[in-house]
Design a protein around this motif. Structure first.
Motif, mmCIF file in Angstrom:
data_model
loop_
_atom_site.group_PDB
_atom_site.id
_atom_site.type_symbol
_atom_site.label_atom_id
_atom_site.label_comp_id
_atom_site.label_asym_id
_atom_site.label_seq_id
_atom_site.Cartn_x
_atom_site.Cartn_y
_atom_site.Cartn_z
ATOM 1 N N UNK A 68 -2.558 1.760 -8.018
ATOM 2 C CA UNK A 68 -3.241 0.476 -7.775
ATOM 3 C C UNK A 68 -2.495 -0.694 -8.406
ATOM 4 N N UNK A 69 -1.223 -0.816 -8.076
ATOM 5 C CA UNK A 69 -0.394 -1.873 -8.639
ATOM 6 C C UNK A 69 -0.098 -2.998 -7.656
ATOM 7 N N UNK A 70 -0.406 -2.805 -6.392
ATOM 8 C CA UNK A 70 -0.094 -3.792 -5.369
ATOM 9 C C UNK A 70 -1.353 -4.588 -5.063
ATOM 10 N N UNK A 71 -1.182 -5.808 -4.561
ATOM 11 C CA UNK A 71 -2.339 -6.678 -4.326
ATOM 12 C C UNK A 71 -3.064 -6.362 -3.017
ATOM 13 N N UNK A 72 -2.541 -5.497 -2.178
ATOM 14 C CA UNK A 72 -3.224 -5.048 -0.970
ATOM 15 C C UNK A 72 -3.731 -3.639 -1.233
ATOM 16 N N UNK A 73 -4.974 -3.410 -0.844
ATOM 17 C CA UNK A 73 -5.547 -2.076 -1.031
ATOM 18 C C UNK A 73 -6.482 -1.765 0.127
ATOM 19 N N UNK A 74 -6.748 -0.492 0.363
ATOM 20 C CA UNK A 74 -7.697 -0.138 1.417
ATOM 21 C C UNK A 74 -9.092 -0.645 1.053
ATOM 22 N N UNK A 75 -9.814 -1.117 2.049
ATOM 23 C CA UNK A 75 -11.196 -1.551 1.832
ATOM 24 C C UNK A 75 -12.053 -0.325 1.552
ATOM 25 N N UNK A 76 -13.067 -0.483 0.715
ATOM 26 C CA UNK A 76 -13.959 0.658 0.471
ATOM 27 C C UNK A 76 -14.602 1.120 1.774
ATOM 28 N N UNK A 77 -14.702 2.432 1.930
ATOM 29 C CA UNK A 77 -15.279 2.972 3.163
ATOM 30 C C UNK A 77 -16.781 2.742 3.171
ATOM 31 N N UNK A 78 -17.328 2.693 4.384
ATOM 32 C CA UNK A 78 -18.758 2.411 4.540
ATOM 33 C C UNK A 78 -19.615 3.588 4.112
#
Length: 133
Positions: A68-78
């Protein structure tokens, strides 16, 4: 002593990822030529990592960020059930049926978000939004 202070600050505050760019940038403004030179070389290496991440994301759509070092990440799943459904689709695809993109771990409906805590200050919000899309 200046580089030791930098290292101590990284260790004490557990600075990592894009926030490391901000910290090293602050220390690179030293008036002592040898300190400035060393920190600028460290900063150049940090930017190389950022450029590699941005390139992989922008050009290839690949997000490899286990820490988790980059500013883009997967959105939390529903829902967890969505993950189970995607897992069964991937299983079907790997058995010869279905879409090979799903088998490779790509989802058509996967959403990504910006993590503002990991956005380096040298990247404007406008540029960060453009990197996201």
């Amino acid at each position: 002593p200046a580089l030791l202070r930098l290292a101590d600050e990284v260790e004490e505050n557990k600075v990592h990822g894009c926030k490391l760019l901000d910290l090293v940038s602050q220390h690179a403004c030293s008036g002592v030529p040898i300190v400035r030179s060393c920190t600028q070389r460290i900063l150049a290496r940090c930017f190389m990592v950022l450029y590699a991440q941005v390139s992989a994301w922008s050009i290839y759509g690949m997000l490899s960020d286990p820490h988790d070092e980059f500013c883009v990440r997967p959105a939390p799943s529903k829902q967890t059930s969505d993950r189970k459904g995607a897992a069964s689709e991937a299983s079907n695809a790997s058995k010869g049926g279905g879409d090979t993109l799903h088998a490779a771990g790509y989802a058509d409906d996967q959403n990504y978000i910006l993590n503002p805590d990991m956005k380096p200050s040298v990247v404007s919000a406008t540029v960060a939004e453009k990197v996201l899309f």
